[in-house]
Structure formats: C-alpha cells, structure tokens
Enzyme design. Structure first.
Site, PDB file in Angstrom:
ATOM      1  N   ASN A   1       0.541  -2.678   5.476  1.00  0.00           N
ATOM      2  CA  ASN A   1       1.538  -3.976   5.573  1.00  0.00           C
ATOM      3  C   ASN A   1       2.821  -3.678   5.722  1.00  0.00           C
ATOM      4  OD1 ASN A   1       0.877  -6.749   6.214  1.00  0.00           O
ATOM      5  ND2 ASN A   1       1.687  -7.074   4.121  1.00  0.00           N
TER       6      ASN A   1
ATOM      7  N   CYS B   1       0.656  -1.211  -0.046  1.00  0.00           N
ATOM      8  CA  CYS B   1       0.572  -0.470  -0.067  1.00  0.00           C
ATOM      9  C   CYS B   1       0.869   1.249   0.192  1.00  0.00           C
ATOM     10  CB  CYS B   1      -0.598   0.109   1.169  1.00  0.00           C
ATOM     11  SG  CYS B   1      -2.074  -1.111   1.792  1.00  0.00           S
TER      12      CYS B   1
ATOM     13  N   ARG C   1      -5.398   6.649  -0.049  1.00  0.00           N
ATOM     14  CA  ARG C   1      -4.271   5.974   0.022  1.00  0.00           C
ATOM     15  C   ARG C   1      -4.876   4.255  -1.156  1.00  0.00           C
ATOM     16  NH1 ARG C   1      -5.567   2.004   4.083  1.00  0.00           N
ATOM     17  NH2 ARG C   1      -4.168   0.458   3.381  1.00  0.00           N
TER      18      ARG C   1
END
Length: 321
Positions: A81, A2, A18
């Site tokens: 992550n 991400c 995002r």
C-alpha cells in the site's frame, strides 16, 4: 499496511516474502498460473504467460489479482500500500506500455525472467489507474521486484515513474523509498554486538544483557518504524544454507514487524493485523505462508501444476512444512 523482505541463501538462492497487513481479508488463496496461461491485458496485446507463476491472489473470474508472486525463472514481486504518494495515469499514453495497477504483478511474473529485464521494460511503461471491474476500485501501491542478484522498487508518482535500487532489500509503505533510506542514517550507531562497559566518572556502566547495542531501533507499527526494523533484521540475520533454515529466517524476520490485533486502529475503526506472511523460495519454486489465525507454515509448489490445463488457474493442495 505491509512489509516485504528479500535475501539470498549461502548458495545464492533467492527468498522473498512479505506480511500483508489489513483489517480484513479478501478471500485470498495461493494459485498457480501455468506457463502458457492466456493473460489478458486492458491496454496491451493479450499474450500467453512465458513463465509459470505462484503466489497469493484473489481469483477474479479466472484472473489472478496477485498480492505477491514468484515465477519459474526465480523472479518475484510484491505490491504494498502506498496511498497519498502513488499516482497513476488517468488514461493510456501513446507510445508506451500501459499496464493497469491490478495487472502489474501478473505482468511482471508472466513476462520477465530477471530484474534487469523488468527495469529495461519500465523505462517505457505507464501505470494506469483502471479498475479490474465494477465496484472493485483502484489500489494505490508500490512494488518490490527481486531476483537472485538484487531488488528494485517501482513507484508511480505524480511526477512519473520511479525505478529505484533497493540496497537493503526491504520495503514498507509511505513515504518514498528515498525517504526511508535517508532515515536509516539516524540509526547508524545501532549494532548487534555486545557493548563494552562504559565509565562515567566514578560509575562503571555494564549492559544488563544482550541487546543493548540495538537500543533505538523502533518497535511500533508505523511504516517508517517497520522499514527500519526490517532493514536491521535483514542486515543482521546470519546467512543460512538450507531452504528450511531460510524459510525460518524469513518468517522470524517478518514476525519482528508483524501487526498484532489491537495494537493499531485503522481510520475506519478496525484493527490492522498481519493477515498472512509469505515466502517464495526461488530455487524450489515453493510458496510458503501462514495466517494470523493459523501460524502453521504451509506450502504449495510450481511443480504442483505439472500437466494441468494451461487455461485455468491451478488450485494446489497445501502441505505442512
């Protein structure tokens, strides 16, 4: 993996967005948590939400497991992550605020009004590696938290809690934020200006066209590369006035680090792709998003839940931007 970005409009209004990159979705949809919503915590006292919040989540038994969200005070948070670097406590610690990783975004959005408040609370907080339910596992993440004044990155590592100022208002995945910021020094000569011609002995070297000064900025999908490119784009994009133009800025910036199916295979054999791109507009309380399958930008709003029962997650009706 991400990428997340935060910036301000010319009037100071905050926008945070995002890309969520992965090989498969989880049935995520936008939801509104009304102010007063009864928030339950595993190791802290339950409390009604002091702030209404909106964002993308998995609705787990009327509990919003947010990927990213923003609240009615203009504070936003996104989890990315961070495996191999994130480390959580195995059990709650005495004398600390003990927040499970899956609770963290809701706790931030439901409880606090500013980054300063969050930072103060985190001085006595432990992230606990507890699953939300049987078979759900634990996601190893770090988080970017932003408001109209600044952003911080929260990383729970083996040596404890790290709360770090984020001067470029960008986050990607591994390694740590300190590493990413140090790595930016490798690109100190990059510029968005049109380079002057250069003379090499008898040869006059003239740029082909615009973009020559950007040579060296990476364009691959690797986490360090996405951090560098997102930081460059976020620093270089001209300041915009209207919400429309700032939403476009967010989507164009994140498009520059989006993952296209087929470009990068995950360890399980599936291809990673940008499942959705989002943008929270703090002043209007609108949450914009698009998906890999449908690039049309839709939005929902905190105002959609006005008058709704406070004990249920509200499912707003999406509208096209």
């Amino acid at each position: 993996m991400c990428t997340a970005v935060r910036f301000n409009a010319s009037d100071g209004g905050m926008f945070m967005g995002r890309n969520l990159d992965w090989g498969c979705g989880y049935g995520q949809k936008p939801r509104v948590v009304p102010a007063g919503f009864p928030v339950t915590y595993r190791f802290m006292d339950d409390a009604p939400a002091a702030h209404a919040a909106i964002g993308m989540c998995v609705d787990f038994q009327n509990y919003p497991m947010f990927f990213d969200c923003g609240n009615d005070a203009g504070l936003a948070v996104a989890g990315l992550n961070f495996p191999g670097f994130a480390a959580y406590a195995d059990a709650p610690a005495d004398g600390k605020k003990n927040v499970c990783a899956f609770e963290f975004p809701l706790w931030i959005a439901a409880t606090f009004a500013s980054v300063d408040e969050v930072e103060a609370a985190l001085a006595n907080t432990v992230i606990v590696g507890e699953s939300a339910g049987e078979g759900l596992g634990v996601s190893y993440l770090h988080w970017i938290v932003g408001d109209a004044s600044r952003s911080i990155v929260v990383e729970s590592r083996a040596d404890g809690m790290h709360v770090l100022d984020d001067p470029v208002d960008v986050l990607a995945n591994q390694p740590s934020l300190e590493w990413h910021l140090e790595n930016l020094r490798s690109y100190v000569t990059v510029t968005n200006e049109f380079p002057e011609p250069s003379q090499w002995r008898g040869a006059k070297l003239v740029p082909y066209a615009a973009g020559a000064g950007m040579r060296g900025i990476p364009g691959d999908c690797y986490s360090p590369s996405r951090f560098v490119k997102a930081a460059y784009l976020n620093a270089s994009y001209p300041e915009k006035d209207s919400e429309k133009d700032n939403v476009i800025r967010m989507f164009r910036t994140l498009e520059g680090v989006a993952m296209v199916e087929g470009a990068a295979r995950m360890s399980d054999g599936t291809f990673e792709r940008t499942l959705y791109t989002s943008c929270f507009a703090a002043k209007s309380g609108r949450y914009y998003w698009s998906t890999y399958e449908d690039p049309a930008i839709r939005y929902v709003s905190l105002a959609d839940a006005a008058g709704a029962p406070i004990d249920k997650l509200y499912v707003p009706e999406p509208r096209l931007r």
